[in-house]
Write an enzyme that holds these catalytic residues in place. Structure first.
Site, PDB file in Angstrom:
ATOM      1  N   GLU A   1      38.460  48.917  40.635  1.00 35.62           N
ATOM      2  CA  GLU A   1      37.896  47.566  40.625  1.00 35.62           C
ATOM      3  C   GLU A   1      36.436  47.670  40.186  1.00 35.62           C
ATOM      4  O   GLU A   1      35.679  48.479  40.712  1.00 35.62           O
ATOM      5  CB  GLU A   1      38.024  46.952  42.029  1.00 35.62           C
ATOM      6  CG  GLU A   1      37.228  45.693  42.279  1.00 35.62           C
ATOM      7  CD  GLU A   1      37.513  44.555  41.303  1.00 35.62           C
ATOM      8  OE1 GLU A   1      38.679  44.206  41.116  1.00 35.62           O
ATOM      9  OE2 GLU A   1      36.526  44.029  40.709  1.00 35.62           O
TER      10      GLU A   1
ATOM     11  N   CYS B   1      47.197  35.921  35.212  1.00 34.70           N
ATOM     12  CA  CYS B   1      47.633  34.639  35.774  1.00 34.70           C
ATOM     13  C   CYS B   1      47.138  33.534  34.839  1.00 34.70           C
ATOM     14  O   CYS B   1      46.669  32.495  35.289  1.00 34.70           O
ATOM     15  CB  CYS B   1      47.186  34.456  37.219  1.00 34.70           C
ATOM     16  SG  CYS B   1      45.448  34.735  37.512  1.00 34.70           S
TER      17      CYS B   1
HETATM   18  C1  LIG Z   1      43.293  39.114  38.472  1.00 39.06           C
HETATM   19  S1  LIG Z   1      42.005  39.786  39.371  1.00 39.06           S
HETATM   20  C2  LIG Z   1      42.834  40.932  40.381  1.00 39.06           C
HETATM   21  C3  LIG Z   1      43.660  40.384  41.515  1.00 39.06           C
HETATM   22  C4  LIG Z   1      44.138  41.469  42.439  1.00 39.06           C
HETATM   23  N1  LIG Z   1      44.855  42.517  41.760  1.00 39.06           N
HETATM   24  C5  LIG Z   1      44.994  40.963  43.570  1.00 39.06           C
HETATM   25  O1  LIG Z   1      46.205  41.153  43.574  1.00 39.06           O
HETATM   26  O2  LIG Z   1      44.432  40.336  44.503  1.00 39.06           O
HETATM   27  C6  LIG Z   1      41.221  40.866  38.188  1.00 39.06           C
HETATM   28  C7  LIG Z   1      40.182  41.792  38.778  1.00 39.06           C
HETATM   29  O3  LIG Z   1      39.716  42.647  37.712  1.00 39.06           O
HETATM   30  C8  LIG Z   1      38.368  42.971  37.979  1.00 39.06           C
HETATM   31  N2  LIG Z   1      37.769  43.480  36.722  1.00 39.06           N
HETATM   32  C9  LIG Z   1      37.178  42.777  35.725  1.00 39.06           C
HETATM   33  N3  LIG Z   1      36.774  43.584  34.737  1.00 39.06           N
HETATM   34  C10 LIG Z   1      37.121  44.835  35.098  1.00 39.06           C
HETATM   35  C11 LIG Z   1      36.949  46.122  34.492  1.00 39.06           C
HETATM   36  N4  LIG Z   1      36.359  46.248  33.311  1.00 39.06           N
HETATM   37  N5  LIG Z   1      37.402  47.194  35.162  1.00 39.06           N
HETATM   38  C12 LIG Z   1      37.994  47.068  36.377  1.00 39.06           C
HETATM   39  N6  LIG Z   1      38.175  45.886  36.997  1.00 39.06           N
HETATM   40  C13 LIG Z   1      37.757  44.780  36.367  1.00 39.06           C
HETATM   41  C14 LIG Z   1      37.788  41.680  38.508  1.00 39.06           C
HETATM   42  O4  LIG Z   1      36.624  41.900  39.267  1.00 39.06           O
HETATM   43  C15 LIG Z   1      38.947  41.123  39.340  1.00 39.06           C
HETATM   44  O5  LIG Z   1      38.817  41.469  40.687  1.00 39.06           O
END
Ligand SMILES: C[S@@+](CC[C@H](N)C(=O)[O-])C[C@H]1O[C@@H](n2cnc3c(N)ncnc32)[C@H](O)[C@@H]1O
Length: 438
Positions: A292, A390
């Site tokens: 994350e 989503c």
């Molecule tokens: C759709 S949300 C995840 C929801 C989570 N998997 C859940 O089930 O509750 C996408 C996540 O990707 C993270 N994110 C964004 N850019 C990223 C990166 N370059 N590397 C890793 N994580 C990233 C965001 O902070 C966010 O928490």
């Protein structure tokens, strides 16, 4: 004249607080003592009004502005009250007379001199905008609609409806827009790393939540969701509040027992627990490295993994997935839960529709492709790469998968399947399953 009932005054207070604190509607609603103190029916109405007014904000402003006799500067509290009454008039089944008189009382409560103006504006909305909305609904039901009709029906920006039509086709776009203002279903998942589905059902029933087994293993809808808050079941990690679509995406990833899994975009860790639960239900946990980018989210997720009883099998890593340490190695399954517009979750996240800008879709699609390309080399030969969002927008979904497959990083992969979820009352998620050729 009847005074505005408590549900509406409470909702108006929350809308004002939201504006002043620039807070998210859901967070405010969750922490509101005024809301908690209302009888159940009033609480449900106040909740619906706040969520709806936020979700429909741009459309309500447009309607109110169009019905003002001249471009008067409205005090924010007066505008909030007018929008609240306009939302109820247009999108709930409350009789027009009640909406108008209650709206006038709300305005009188914050600015007595504006009561006459409120009466005139709300009556014009009832006369002009309500029939226009009914006509748009008729065209949507008959399948003879344009993006502007979807925008009216779902109180959405028209550009987003045009993109939805292009991405989903008419039927699914109509279903998506029509559901945008509806309350989302109250669903939970059993944490199958800790409890069986039967045990979870018993615990939920004992807590008075009225569980009804859902269509997916470990899924339940709740007849009395308000009971969940005081039950302690969520805090003890035994059940997860979780949309059916999110559950489907995690279950479809199906990590094999004992397999090595890289999860990208762990967020709060809901899908981490679901992935672990799916493996545990077959007898053997999987070993997850969960990445994350947001360090605070990663810390919170690590604590949640302890509560959920899976910390021994989940390593939470705060890092940008585009620059992962080589020492993390390779995996049987790489599950990318990508950052996205969230346009499949409008009913749950009312701020999204009117804060999203078209340029953000393009930027996110670029980030999604970068993430996929960076983690592709972590998939073992014969292993799986699952790409999930989503979002309902093809630019973030199918197009990203296509571009990835056409790229150097993706040329060793094949597309096994891709689909959007479509459970009534639930969010819409996209997931593409790719396999690295042997
Ligand atoms: C759709 S949300 C995840 C929801 C989570 N998997 C859940 O089930 O509750 C996408 C996540 O990707 C993270 N994110 C964004 N850019 C990223 C990166 N370059 N590397 C890793 N994580 C990233 C965001 O902070 C966010 O928490």
């Amino acid at each position: 004249m009847a005074r505005a009932v408590r549900a509406r005054t409470c909702a108006l207070g929350l809308l004002g607080e939201r504006r002043r604190r620039d807070a998210r509607a859901r967070d405010l609603l969750r922490g509101s003592e005024a809301l908690a103190g209302l009888p159940e029916r009033d609480r449900a109405l106040a909740f619906r009004l706040v969520m709806g007014c936020v979700a429909a904000t741009g459309e309500l402003d447009r309607v109110v502005d169009a019905r003002l006799a001249r471009t008067a500067h409205l005090e924010p509290r007066v505008r909030d009250a007018l929008c609240l009454a306009a939302f109820e008039l247009l999108y709930l089944s409350t009789p027009d007379e009640v909406c108008v008189s209650q709206g006038v009382e709300l305005v009188r409560g914050v600015a007595p001199r504006a009561a006459g103006l409120a009466n005139a504006v709300l009556r014009r909305i009832a006369e002009k905008d309500a029939p226009a909305l009914a006509a748009a609904r008729g065209r949507v039901e008959a399948g003879t609609f344009a993006a502007a009709d979807l925008a009216r029906v779902g109180a959405l920006p028209e550009w987003l409806c045009e993109r939805a039509l292009a991405s989903l086709g008419p039927r699914a776009a109509a279903a998506w827009a029509s559901a945008a203002l509806e309350p989302s279903a109250a669903t939970v998942a059993a944490n199958r790393a800790l409890v069986s589905t039967d045990e979870a059902e018993r615990l939920l029933a004992d807590a008075g939540c009225g569980p009804v087994a859902g269509p997916l293993p470990g899924s339940f809808s709740l007849g009395a969701p308000a009971q969940l808050a005081g039950s302690g079941l969520v805090e003890r990690g035994l059940v997860l509040p979780c949309d059916l679509s999110a559950q489907q995406v995690a279950l479809a990833a199906a990590p094999a027992p004992g397999s090595r899994v890289l999860e990208v975009g762990q967020g709060r860790g809901t899908k981490t627990v679901l992935l672990e639960g799916a493996a545990c239900a077959t007898g053997v946990p999987c070993e997850v490295v969960a990445v994350e980018a947001d360090a605070r989210k990663s810390e919170r997720a690590a604590r949640r993994m302890k509560d959920a009883g899976v910390a021994d099998h989940v390593r939470c890593v705060a890092a940008d997935a585009r620059a992962l340490d080589a020492s993390l190695g390779s995996f049987d399954l790489v599950f990318v839960d990508a950052p996205c517009t969230g346009t499949g979750t409008l009913a749950r996240h009312p701020e999204i529709a009117w804060s999203l800008e078209a340029a953000a879709v393009h930027e996110l699609a670029g980030l999604q492709l970068q993430i996929l390309s960076a983690v592709a080399s972590r998939v073992d030969e014969g292993g799986a790469l699952v790409y999930a969002t989503c979002s309902i927008l093809a630019e973030e979904d199918e197009r990203v998968a296509e571009e990835f497959l056409a790229s150097d990083a993706g040329c060793g992969f094949e597309l096994v399947s891709q689909e959007r979820t479509s459970w009534p009352g639930s969010d819409v998620h996209f997931h593409a399953h790719l396999r690295r050729r042997l």
